[in-house]
Design a protein around this motif. Structure first.
Motif, PDB file in Angstrom:
ATOM      1  N   VAL A 141       0.835  -1.203   0.000  1.00  0.00           N
ATOM      2  CA  VAL A 141       0.000   0.000   0.000  1.00  0.00           C
ATOM      3  C   VAL A 141       0.865   1.246   0.000  1.00  0.00           C
ATOM      4  O   VAL A 141       0.621   2.206  -0.738  1.00  0.00           O
ATOM      5  N   ASN A 158       3.979   1.587  -1.127  1.00  0.00           N
ATOM      6  CA  ASN A 158       4.617   1.751  -2.424  1.00  0.00           C
ATOM      7  C   ASN A 158       3.632   2.240  -3.472  1.00  0.00           C
ATOM      8  O   ASN A 158       3.968   3.028  -4.348  1.00  0.00           O
ATOM      9  N   ALA A 159       2.370   1.755  -3.386  1.00  0.00           N
ATOM     10  CA  ALA A 159       1.361   2.144  -4.363  1.00  0.00           C
ATOM     11  C   ALA A 159       0.982   3.610  -4.216  1.00  0.00           C
ATOM     12  O   ALA A 159       0.612   4.270  -5.192  1.00  0.00           O
ATOM     13  N   GLN A 160       1.064   4.123  -3.000  1.00  0.00           N
ATOM     14  CA  GLN A 160       0.641   5.494  -2.739  1.00  0.00           C
ATOM     15  C   GLN A 160       1.802   6.473  -2.609  1.00  0.00           C
ATOM     16  O   GLN A 160       1.586   7.655  -2.393  1.00  0.00           O
ATOM     17  N   SER A 161       3.018   5.995  -2.733  1.00  0.00           N
ATOM     18  CA  SER A 161       4.181   6.862  -2.542  1.00  0.00           C
ATOM     19  C   SER A 161       4.788   7.271  -3.873  1.00  0.00           C
ATOM     20  O   SER A 161       4.499   6.678  -4.921  1.00  0.00           O
ATOM     21  N   PRO A 211       1.893   7.937  -7.896  1.00  0.00           N
ATOM     22  CA  PRO A 211       0.594   7.264  -7.808  1.00  0.00           C
ATOM     23  C   PRO A 211      -0.337   7.834  -8.876  1.00  0.00           C
ATOM     24  O   PRO A 211      -0.032   8.850  -9.494  1.00  0.00           O
ATOM     25  N   LYS A 212      -1.470   7.215  -9.078  1.00  0.00           N
ATOM     26  CA  LYS A 212      -2.413   7.677 -10.094  1.00  0.00           C
ATOM     27  C   LYS A 212      -2.849   9.111  -9.818  1.00  0.00           C
ATOM     28  O   LYS A 212      -3.173   9.475  -8.689  1.00  0.00           O
ATOM     29  N   LYS A 253      -5.027  12.432  -9.594  1.00  0.00           N
ATOM     30  CA  LYS A 253      -6.442  12.711  -9.314  1.00  0.00           C
ATOM     31  C   LYS A 253      -6.978  13.830 -10.199  1.00  0.00           C
ATOM     32  O   LYS A 253      -8.177  14.044 -10.282  1.00  0.00           O
ATOM     33  N   MET A 287       0.795  17.452  -3.979  1.00  0.00           N
ATOM     34  CA  MET A 287       1.163  16.081  -3.615  1.00  0.00           C
ATOM     35  C   MET A 287       2.379  16.055  -2.688  1.00  0.00           C
ATOM     36  O   MET A 287       3.030  15.026  -2.542  1.00  0.00           O
ATOM     37  N   VAL A 326       2.395  13.338   0.136  1.00  0.00           N
ATOM     38  CA  VAL A 326       2.468  11.920  -0.195  1.00  0.00           C
ATOM     39  C   VAL A 326       3.829  11.378   0.246  1.00  0.00           C
ATOM     40  O   VAL A 326       4.848  12.058   0.104  1.00  0.00           O
ATOM     41  N   ASN A 374       7.048  12.617   3.668  1.00  0.00           N
ATOM     42  CA  ASN A 374       6.536  13.590   2.708  1.00  0.00           C
ATOM     43  C   ASN A 374       7.704  14.319   2.052  1.00  0.00           C
ATOM     44  O   ASN A 374       8.875  14.035   2.347  1.00  0.00           O
TER      45      ASN A 374
END
Length: 618
Positions: free
Chosen positions: A15, A17-20, A42-43, A45, A152, A155, A189
């Motif tokens: 999670v 790694n997916a969000q960082s 990450p993807k 927005k 971001m 993140v 961050n």
């Protein structure tokens, strides 16, 4: 339970790694003295994206435009296709309909080389700069390598550094990768990322415990003249004294010092000093300095940076806490962040027995003298708030002079008001307890907080007159309270290029005298059109030989008022240097020297307050 714990652990890493933001700095494949950096996101927005490099960073007070060191930037979608972008300025890029943005890659030039190029930009202060010398040294002030997407910044970042196997990275960060050619770090961050410098070189480091804190010192000495172990004794003594002085204000469990010693070969850098971080400091000094001088500089300069772990890192305004790297808003309170910290860096040495009482007064004398090179009626809050603007930036160095003196006077005032029970250190301790690392104060409400934590409304009067106001600080009035007198003596008129000859440096590459850009020009220098960035080559044809420099100085001392003089300087314009002659009549600068001394017969009240001030005891 064990199996479940492992599974949950793997899930949390996935999670994260997916969000960082996965950031890679490649020190293995150097190209034309440049380092490749890639960021995977990450993807998105939003379809519209703004990507920035810092304009400036916390702890520095100049516009540095780190984006100007970037080349070959590419924005890629999740299929590796390049996306169109617009370059707004040196630091910023915009992309439209970029919801598929997945990766950014670019090459980074180092700022150390830029110091030698004499470009139109002012050189980045070396300890906040970057250095790339393949096979030798990589100084990674991360704000010079890594950019961010607007909105971001909060993140998490995963930082991966690909490095030569034989290299060691000095940092306060903990490597989560056992590989010999890769270091991996996880940071909360972007602010934490830029707060975490690293220095990679062949191993020369020591670790030891001082005052209950793990200390790491890494040293780069290009000729091998110095080793990290050479500085252990002095550093350990200093840190133990600092920890004792700060008490519960400092909670660091680990602290890293990256000491880069600049040689005569390689980058010819000029910005010697240090830059603070929560858990580390990067330091740049000349390798040619004697060990005793380096030890003293570590005590003075590194201690200053370490005291920043309290202020502003634990006591700061919203402008610092929510720092805008692309369009920074500055705080009004450099008098406290830098001035108060500089005062601590001197006060702890007298209170912990590292210097004598007379040495302490000599330092305060020098600060009074140096402060007179600046505008003494400019409100410090106004200067601080506008420090990035041209009309104020030349006043910045006064934060280390008058700023420290303002803290000294508040210290004395509080001691007097409290009958010795409270001083400046106590005030900062109360502030750090009231706020702390994660709770900023409102910039225009600091004086209310100072009155609240001290309980003395007189602090507001001092602040309004001497910090936010334009009234010069009456140092003599406050020093008299602690049994110190100001002695004034007229010195013989002198001929020189800056008002304080002690601010003269030497460029061994050009065999010239150079000066800090904050130095005040002498009347003669102003009259002939000398610029503070000029390098002195010769005086009346007499060149500078560092081996016999006293001959040059003696010649200058014997110049008479009104004598015709020819000064040869090396002047750089638009990156090109040329020798020019400046001619005029000598003007001898008249000076009044002030010195501080302890009264021979202080009153009982003055002696009591003096002892409380100097020893820190109640």
């Amino acid at each position: 339970m064990k199996k479940i714990a492992i599974s949950l652990g793997l899930l949390s890493v996935f999670v994260l790694n997916a969000q960082s933001v996965k950031t890679q700095i490649d020190l293995l494949n150097i190209k034309d003295d440049k380092v490749n950096v890639s960021l995977e996101f990450p993807k998105m927005k939003s379809g519209d994206v703004k990507f920035h490099f810092p304009k400036t960073v916390p702890g520095t007070y100049s516009t540095d435009d780190y984006g100007r060191f970037i080349e070959g930037i590419k924005f890629l979608d999740n299929k590796g296709k390049e996306l169109a972008f617009t370059k707004v300025n040196d630091n910023s890029y915009t992309l439209k309909n970029a919801q598929n943005l997945s990766k950014v890659t670019y090459w980074v030039n180092d700022s150390f080389d830029d110091e030698m190029e004499n470009t139109k930009h002012k050189a980045v202060f070396s300890p906040s700069g970057t250095n790339i010398e393949e096979g030798k040294i990589y100084l990674l002030n991360t704000h010079g390598f890594v950019g961010y997407i607007e909105n971001m910044q909060d993140v998490p970042y995963q930082l991966i550094v690909k490095k030569p196997k034989e290299f060691y990275g000095t940092t306060a960060l903990v490597d989560q990768d056992k590989s010999e050619d890769t270091d991996t770090f996880t940071l909360a961050n972007y602010a934490k990322l830029t707060d975490s410098p690293l220095m990679y070189t062949k191993p020369d480091y020591i670790t030891f415990n001082a005052g209950g804190m793990e200390l790491v010192l890494g040293v780069y000495s290009p000729t091998g003249k110095y080793k990290a172990a050479d500085f252990k004794e002095n550093l350990e003594k200093m840190v133990i004294a600092q920890k004792k002085f700060l008490g519960d204000m400092n909670t660091n469990k680990k602290y890293a010092i990256m000491l880069y010693l600049a040689g005569t070969e390689g980058p010819q850098i000029k910005g010697f000093g240090a830059l603070e971080h929560h858990e580390s400091t990067s330091v740049v000094l000349p390798e040619m300095m004697p060990k005793e001088a380096i030890d003293q500089t570590i005590t003075d300069v590194v201690s200053h940076e370490f005291f920043h772990t309290v202020n502003p890192l634990k006591v700061h305004s919203e402008e610092i806490h929510y720092f805008d790297y692309a369009d920074p808003k500055m705080s009004q309170h450099l008098w406290m962040y830098e001035g108060g910290t500089e005062y601590f860096a001197n006060l702890f040495q007298i209170q912990e027995g590292l210097i004598t009482r007379d040495e302490f007064l000599k330092r305060m004398t020098d600060k009074i003298t140096n402060s007179k090179n600046y505008n003494d009626t400019m409100p410090f809050t106004v200067m601080s708030k506008n420090i990035l603007k041209d009309e104020y930036k030349d006043q910045y160095r006064n934060v280390y002079e008058k700023g420290a003196l303002l803290a000294m006077c508040i210290d004395i005032e509080l001691r007097k008001l409290s009958n010795g029970e409270m001083g400046y250190r106590d005030m900062i301790r109360k502030l750090s307890q009231r706020f702390g690392e994660n709770k900023p104060f409102k910039d225009d409400k600091l004086i209310d907080e100072l009155v609240e934590v001290t309980g003395y409304p007189q602090v507001r009067d001092f602040y309004n007159k001497y910090i936010a106001g334009s009234e010069p600080t009456p140092y003599e009035k406050y020093l008299t309270e602690v049994g110190v007198e100001v002695k004034k003596q007229d010195a013989p008129p002198i001929f020189w290029f800056v008002k304080d000859p002690n601010q003269t440096g030497y460029n061994d590459k050009n065999n010239t005298f150079i000066f800090d850009e904050s130095s005040a020009l002498s009347p003669f220098a102003k009259a002939i059109g000398f610029k503070i960035t000029d390098e002195v080559v010769a005086l009346d044809g007499k060149t500078i030989n560092i081996q016999n420099v006293q001959e040059f100085i003696n010649y200058a001392k014997n110049i008479k008022d009104g004598q015709n003089v020819t000064l040869t300087v090396l002047r750089t314009t638009n990156g090109k240097s040329e020798k020019i002659d400046l001619k005029g009549k000598a003007i001898l600068d008249k000076m009044t020297i002030e010195s501080l001394g302890f009264k021979s017969n202080p009153t009982a009240a003055e002696k009591k307050l003096q002892d409380q001030w100097i020893t820190g005891k109640k």
